[in-house]
Design a protein around this motif. Sequence first.
Motif, PDB file in Angstrom:
ATOM      1  N   GLN A  29      -6.361   5.147  -5.851  1.00 41.51           N
ATOM      2  CA  GLN A  29      -6.326   6.483  -5.240  1.00 41.51           C
ATOM      3  C   GLN A  29      -5.114   7.266  -5.728  1.00 41.51           C
ATOM      4  O   GLN A  29      -5.225   8.432  -6.101  1.00 41.51           O
ATOM      5  CB  GLN A  29      -6.296   6.373  -3.720  1.00 41.51           C
ATOM      6  CG  GLN A  29      -7.588   5.849  -3.146  1.00 41.51           C
ATOM      7  CD  GLN A  29      -7.475   5.563  -1.650  1.00 41.51           C
ATOM      8  OE1 GLN A  29      -6.387   5.507  -1.078  1.00 41.51           O
ATOM      9  NE2 GLN A  29      -8.626   5.387  -1.017  1.00 41.51           N
ATOM     10  N   ARG A  30      -3.929   6.632  -5.751  1.00 39.60           N
ATOM     11  CA  ARG A  30      -2.713   7.315  -6.188  1.00 39.60           C
ATOM     12  C   ARG A  30      -2.776   7.685  -7.662  1.00 39.60           C
ATOM     13  O   ARG A  30      -2.169   8.662  -8.090  1.00 39.60           O
ATOM     14  CB  ARG A  30      -1.487   6.440  -5.922  1.00 39.60           C
ATOM     15  CG  ARG A  30      -1.115   6.396  -4.479  1.00 39.60           C
ATOM     16  CD  ARG A  30       0.326   6.017  -4.267  1.00 39.60           C
ATOM     17  NE  ARG A  30       0.750   4.803  -4.910  1.00 39.60           N
ATOM     18  CZ  ARG A  30       0.906   3.632  -4.285  1.00 39.60           C
ATOM     19  NH1 ARG A  30       0.635   3.503  -3.014  1.00 39.60           N
ATOM     20  NH2 ARG A  30       1.335   2.585  -4.949  1.00 39.60           N
ATOM     21  N   TRP A  75       1.491   0.297 -10.611  1.00 41.93           N
ATOM     22  CA  TRP A  75       1.928   0.638  -9.256  1.00 41.93           C
ATOM     23  C   TRP A  75       1.307   1.935  -8.757  1.00 41.93           C
ATOM     24  O   TRP A  75       1.859   2.613  -7.912  1.00 41.93           O
ATOM     25  CB  TRP A  75       3.447   0.703  -9.159  1.00 41.93           C
ATOM     26  CG  TRP A  75       4.123  -0.555  -9.574  1.00 41.93           C
ATOM     27  CD1 TRP A  75       4.654  -0.830 -10.792  1.00 41.93           C
ATOM     28  CD2 TRP A  75       4.334  -1.728  -8.779  1.00 41.93           C
ATOM     29  NE1 TRP A  75       5.172  -2.103 -10.814  1.00 41.93           N
ATOM     30  CE2 TRP A  75       4.990  -2.673  -9.581  1.00 41.93           C
ATOM     31  CE3 TRP A  75       4.015  -2.072  -7.465  1.00 41.93           C
ATOM     32  CZ2 TRP A  75       5.353  -3.929  -9.114  1.00 41.93           C
ATOM     33  CZ3 TRP A  75       4.378  -3.323  -7.006  1.00 41.93           C
ATOM     34  CH2 TRP A  75       5.036  -4.234  -7.829  1.00 41.93           C
ATOM     35  N   GLY A  76       0.168   2.326  -9.332  1.00 31.14           N
ATOM     36  CA  GLY A  76      -0.512   3.537  -8.887  1.00 31.14           C
ATOM     37  C   GLY A  76      -0.029   4.810  -9.548  1.00 31.14           C
ATOM     38  O   GLY A  76      -0.382   5.911  -9.122  1.00 31.14           O
ATOM     39  N   GLN A  77       0.735   4.701 -10.622  1.00 33.49           N
ATOM     40  CA  GLN A  77       1.158   5.892 -11.343  1.00 33.49           C
ATOM     41  C   GLN A  77      -0.034   6.470 -12.107  1.00 33.49           C
ATOM     42  O   GLN A  77      -1.035   5.803 -12.314  1.00 33.49           O
ATOM     43  CB  GLN A  77       2.300   5.550 -12.298  1.00 33.49           C
ATOM     44  CG  GLN A  77       3.559   5.106 -11.562  1.00 33.49           C
ATOM     45  CD  GLN A  77       4.659   4.786 -12.537  1.00 33.49           C
ATOM     46  OE1 GLN A  77       5.309   5.686 -13.045  1.00 33.49           O
ATOM     47  NE2 GLN A  77       4.834   3.507 -12.816  1.00 33.49           N
ATOM     48  N   THR A  78       0.097   7.706 -12.545  1.00 34.96           N
ATOM     49  CA  THR A  78      -1.022   8.372 -13.207  1.00 34.96           C
ATOM     50  C   THR A  78      -1.180   7.981 -14.670  1.00 34.96           C
ATOM     51  O   THR A  78      -2.142   8.402 -15.311  1.00 34.96           O
ATOM     52  CB  THR A  78      -0.885   9.905 -13.104  1.00 34.96           C
ATOM     53  OG1 THR A  78       0.365  10.283 -13.675  1.00 34.96           O
ATOM     54  CG2 THR A  78      -0.983  10.363 -11.655  1.00 34.96           C
ATOM     55  N   SER A 134      -5.234   1.130  -3.033  1.00 33.71           N
ATOM     56  CA  SER A 134      -4.363   2.300  -2.869  1.00 33.71           C
ATOM     57  C   SER A 134      -3.875   2.809  -4.220  1.00 33.71           C
ATOM     58  O   SER A 134      -3.746   4.012  -4.430  1.00 33.71           O
ATOM     59  CB  SER A 134      -3.158   1.949  -1.989  1.00 33.71           C
ATOM     60  OG  SER A 134      -3.569   1.563  -0.704  1.00 33.71           O
ATOM     61  N   TYR A 135      -3.612   1.895  -5.140  1.00 26.01           N
ATOM     62  CA  TYR A 135      -3.119   2.289  -6.452  1.00 26.01           C
ATOM     63  C   TYR A 135      -4.149   3.149  -7.187  1.00 26.01           C
ATOM     64  O   TYR A 135      -3.797   4.121  -7.855  1.00 26.01           O
ATOM     65  CB  TYR A 135      -2.793   1.069  -7.313  1.00 26.01           C
ATOM     66  CG  TYR A 135      -1.660   0.206  -6.827  1.00 26.01           C
ATOM     67  CD1 TYR A 135      -0.914   0.520  -5.692  1.00 26.01           C
ATOM     68  CD2 TYR A 135      -1.328  -0.948  -7.500  1.00 26.01           C
ATOM     69  CE1 TYR A 135       0.114  -0.293  -5.267  1.00 26.01           C
ATOM     70  CE2 TYR A 135      -0.289  -1.765  -7.088  1.00 26.01           C
ATOM     71  CZ  TYR A 135       0.423  -1.436  -5.969  1.00 26.01           C
ATOM     72  OH  TYR A 135       1.455  -2.230  -5.544  1.00 26.01           O
ATOM     73  N   HIS A 188       0.814  -1.227   0.000  1.00 25.95           N
ATOM     74  CA  HIS A 188       0.000   0.000   0.000  1.00 25.95           C
ATOM     75  C   HIS A 188       0.846   1.276   0.000  1.00 25.95           C
ATOM     76  O   HIS A 188       0.348   2.337  -0.339  1.00 25.95           O
ATOM     77  CB  HIS A 188      -0.909   0.030   1.240  1.00 25.95           C
ATOM     78  CG  HIS A 188      -2.003  -0.975   1.180  1.00 25.95           C
ATOM     79  ND1 HIS A 188      -3.173  -0.752   0.492  1.00 25.95           N
ATOM     80  CD2 HIS A 188      -2.102  -2.209   1.707  1.00 25.95           C
ATOM     81  CE1 HIS A 188      -3.955  -1.806   0.612  1.00 25.95           C
ATOM     82  NE2 HIS A 188      -3.330  -2.714   1.346  1.00 25.95           N
ATOM     83  N   HIS A 189       2.111   1.171   0.389  1.00 26.61           N
ATOM     84  CA  HIS A 189       2.965   2.356   0.512  1.00 26.61           C
ATOM     85  C   HIS A 189       3.527   2.791  -0.843  1.00 26.61           C
ATOM     86  O   HIS A 189       3.937   1.972  -1.649  1.00 26.61           O
ATOM     87  CB  HIS A 189       4.121   2.083   1.480  1.00 26.61           C
ATOM     88  CG  HIS A 189       3.653   1.790   2.872  1.00 26.61           C
ATOM     89  ND1 HIS A 189       3.296   2.782   3.746  1.00 26.61           N
ATOM     90  CD2 HIS A 189       3.456   0.613   3.516  1.00 26.61           C
ATOM     91  CE1 HIS A 189       2.917   2.232   4.886  1.00 26.61           C
ATOM     92  NE2 HIS A 189       2.990   0.913   4.771  1.00 26.61           N
ATOM     93  N   ARG A 190       3.537   4.090  -1.051  1.00 33.26           N
ATOM     94  CA  ARG A 190       4.050   4.659  -2.302  1.00 33.26           C
ATOM     95  C   ARG A 190       5.505   4.221  -2.552  1.00 33.26           C
ATOM     96  O   ARG A 190       5.875   3.889  -3.683  1.00 33.26           O
ATOM     97  CB  ARG A 190       3.953   6.180  -2.257  1.00 33.26           C
ATOM     98  CG  ARG A 190       4.331   6.855  -3.554  1.00 33.26           C
ATOM     99  CD  ARG A 190       4.172   8.366  -3.478  1.00 33.26           C
ATOM    100  NE  ARG A 190       2.818   8.771  -3.198  1.00 33.26           N
ATOM    101  CZ  ARG A 190       1.878   8.959  -4.126  1.00 33.26           C
ATOM    102  NH1 ARG A 190       2.166   8.774  -5.390  1.00 33.26           N
ATOM    103  NH2 ARG A 190       0.672   9.337  -3.798  1.00 33.26           N
TER     104      ARG A 190
END
Length: 166
Positions: free
Chosen positions: A139-140, A81-84, A136-137, A13-15
Amino acid sequence: MSVLGRVTRRLGHHRWFGAAARLLVPADRVVGRLTRGRVVALGLIPSLVITTTGRRSGKPRSNPVVYVPDGDAYVVIGSNWGQTHHPAWALNLLADPAAQVDVKGRRLAVRAERASGAERERLWQLLVTEWPAYRSYVQRAGGREIHIFRLAPTGRGAPDGPPSAG
């Protein structure tokens, strides 16, 4: 599940975890290719190596990805990995849904089907059960839609030998 697997799922969950993991992808790609998908992500979570056709280059591009089984198919998510931005392999599948997977020592030709509606929600639940950090990804990634694909075997034989690196 091993203790290390449980810890990995919590840390996911951590960036910083995503940033560190992205640095390891090239090594993971090589290990996955050499082991024909037997060892991917250090064996901590179910992973496969997907080989797509580059939408610009036309060359084979291989990437390790987490999967969940769904009948005889594999479900993968282009979370990056939650990148835009979307990962290149997901964009490659949108351009050409024919791909190949190496999983558990087997190479299979597959066809990607992009999930939508109720099917997408069903597959999303399977994915977050395996890797809760996907929440979490999203959201990020700023709420952008993350592509979910169901990779269905086509029955076509795949060539022998390891896939090309991408």
